[in-house]
Design a protein around this motif. Structure first.
Motif, PDB file in Angstrom:
ATOM      1  N   LEU A  27       0.714  -1.131  -0.092  1.00  0.00           N
ATOM      2  CA  LEU A  27       0.018   0.047   0.105  1.00  0.00           C
ATOM      3  C   LEU A  27       0.959   1.163   0.075  1.00  0.00           C
ATOM      4  N   THR A  28       1.955   1.328   0.842  1.00  0.00           N
ATOM      5  CA  THR A  28       3.009   2.378   0.910  1.00  0.00           C
ATOM      6  C   THR A  28       3.370   2.512  -0.633  1.00  0.00           C
ATOM      7  N   GLN A  29       3.671   1.546  -1.110  1.00  0.00           N
ATOM      8  CA  GLN A  29       4.589   1.606  -2.560  1.00  0.00           C
ATOM      9  C   GLN A  29       3.362   2.185  -3.592  1.00  0.00           C
ATOM     10  N   GLU A  30       2.078   2.044  -3.266  1.00  0.00           N
ATOM     11  CA  GLU A  30       1.237   2.509  -4.239  1.00  0.00           C
ATOM     12  C   GLU A  30       1.008   4.120  -3.696  1.00  0.00           C
ATOM     13  N   GLY A  31       1.363   4.516  -2.884  1.00  0.00           N
ATOM     14  CA  GLY A  31       1.188   6.038  -2.608  1.00  0.00           C
ATOM     15  C   GLY A  31       0.159   6.203  -1.264  1.00  0.00           C
ATOM     16  N   ARG A  50      11.850  -1.002   8.596  1.00  0.00           N
ATOM     17  CA  ARG A  50      11.964  -1.759   7.416  1.00  0.00           C
ATOM     18  C   ARG A  50      11.273  -1.144   6.260  1.00  0.00           C
ATOM     19  N   ILE A  51       9.982  -0.748   6.443  1.00  0.00           N
ATOM     20  CA  ILE A  51       9.235  -0.229   5.491  1.00  0.00           C
ATOM     21  C   ILE A  51       9.903   1.232   5.022  1.00  0.00           C
ATOM     22  N   LEU A  52      10.396   1.738   5.673  1.00  0.00           N
ATOM     23  CA  LEU A  52      10.911   3.066   5.226  1.00  0.00           C
ATOM     24  C   LEU A  52      12.199   2.593   4.547  1.00  0.00           C
ATOM     25  N   GLU A  53      12.834   1.765   4.799  1.00  0.00           N
ATOM     26  CA  GLU A  53      14.079   1.331   4.004  1.00  0.00           C
ATOM     27  C   GLU A  53      13.496   0.778   2.508  1.00  0.00           C
ATOM     28  N   THR A  55      10.841   1.579   1.157  1.00  0.00           N
ATOM     29  CA  THR A  55       9.833   2.330   0.232  1.00  0.00           C
ATOM     30  C   THR A  55      10.100   3.538   0.119  1.00  0.00           C
ATOM     31  N   GLY A  56      10.966   4.226   1.151  1.00  0.00           N
ATOM     32  CA  GLY A  56      11.148   5.597   1.465  1.00  0.00           C
ATOM     33  C   GLY A  56      10.130   6.243   2.026  1.00  0.00           C
ATOM     34  N   ALA A  57       9.052   5.586   2.588  1.00  0.00           N
ATOM     35  CA  ALA A  57       7.861   6.329   3.162  1.00  0.00           C
ATOM     36  C   ALA A  57       7.640   5.867   4.631  1.00  0.00           C
ATOM     37  N   GLU A  58       7.318   6.787   5.446  1.00  0.00           N
ATOM     38  CA  GLU A  58       7.187   6.412   7.155  1.00  0.00           C
ATOM     39  C   GLU A  58       5.495   6.049   7.155  1.00  0.00           C
ATOM     40  N   VAL A  59       5.744   4.940   8.143  1.00  0.00           N
ATOM     41  CA  VAL A  59       4.204   4.425   8.270  1.00  0.00           C
ATOM     42  C   VAL A  59       4.082   5.020   9.881  1.00  0.00           C
TER      43      VAL A  59
END
Length: 260
Positions: A27-31, A50-53, A55-59
């Motif tokens: 979902l993060t990769q899809e914006g 790990r998600i930040l690493e 995808t480059g996005a914070e959850v």
């Protein structure tokens, strides 16, 4: 295919590992903006890193126990405040508990139902008002393909998951007029901590690839599935690409289930 997820806000229970974690990645990769919860704050923190690493996005993450309604409310409200909206709910929290009927005591029944059924009920109940304000949305309840054709010694999981399937259908009827779609994915043999423990206990001499492709698993596609494969189906179901899909179940089990 454009999934229409950019700018949407999603929350995922049981998001620190497994299918929940991979769904957060997809979902993060899809914006989409994503919030995850789980009981272990350190595990959530590590998952967010790990998600930040990747995808480059914070959850956004919050320690919460979905067996407690107040924790469910707190997670939903915190995510809605953080993002200013909610569009997507993935009720993924759960574990596998499988014993013969006579070995399941009252406490085990209650614990399983609280986690897998009432967790989804409470999260959804508190999220619905936010989905309505957003003009609609999507809910996916993660259940199990075995719930459709329970085997011996599969309790209490198959009963809790079957209840989750009934919940899905009923919710889809009630919430359809608000443009809120509700579906379930029925999970089969997907790589998980529990399955990896089984591999190490029964066949440590085999590589994961060898173990996953062992014919004894009885999977027509010939292997145990990956969490990413399940996450991609969930991502599709909550996306605009599935805008006319509601009240249905999708088996993610390599064809093993005995029912559609």
């Amino acid at each position: 295919m454009e999934l229409g997820l950019r700018g949407k806000a999603a929350l995922i229970t049981g998001g620190s590992k497994g299918i929940g974690f991979e769904t957060a990645v997809q979902l993060t990769q899809e914006g989409a903006q994503v919030a995850i919860c789980g009981r272990n704050e350190e595990a959530l923190k590590a998952a967010a890193a790990r998600i930040l690493e990747r995808t480059g996005a914070e959850v956004f993450y919050l320690a919460a126990d979905v067996t407690k309604e107040e924790d469910c409310r707190r997670f939903v409200e915190a995510a809605a405040e953080r993002f200013g909206r909610l569009d997507i709910v993935v009720n993924n929290a759960g574990t596998s508990a499988a014993k013969p009927f006579e070995q399941v005591d009252a406490a085990a029944w209650q614990q399983d139902l609280d986690l897998k059924l009432f967790g989804a009920i409470h999260i959804s109940k508190h999220a619905i008002a936010h989905l309505r304000r957003a003009g609609g949305g999507a809910i996916v309840n993660v259940t199990a393909s075995m719930a459709k054709t329970p085997l011996a010694s599969s309790l209490p999981t198959t009963v809790s998951r079957a209840a989750g399937m009934a919940l899905t259908k009923a919710m889809s009827k009630d919430l359809g007029p608000d443009n809120i779609r509700v579906n379930t994915v029925c999970i089969g043999l997907i790589r998980s901590d529990q399955i990896e423990k089984g591999w190490q206990a029964s066949a440590p001499e085999k590589s994961w690839e060898e173990y996953a492709r062992d014919p004894k698993h009885g999977v027509p596609l010939g292997r145990i599935g990956d969490t990413e494969e399940a996450a991609k189906v969930i991502t599709f179901l909550v996306s605009d690409a599935a805008s006319y899909v509601s009240g249905t179940s999708v088996n993610i089990d390599g064809g093993k289930a005995g029912a559609l």
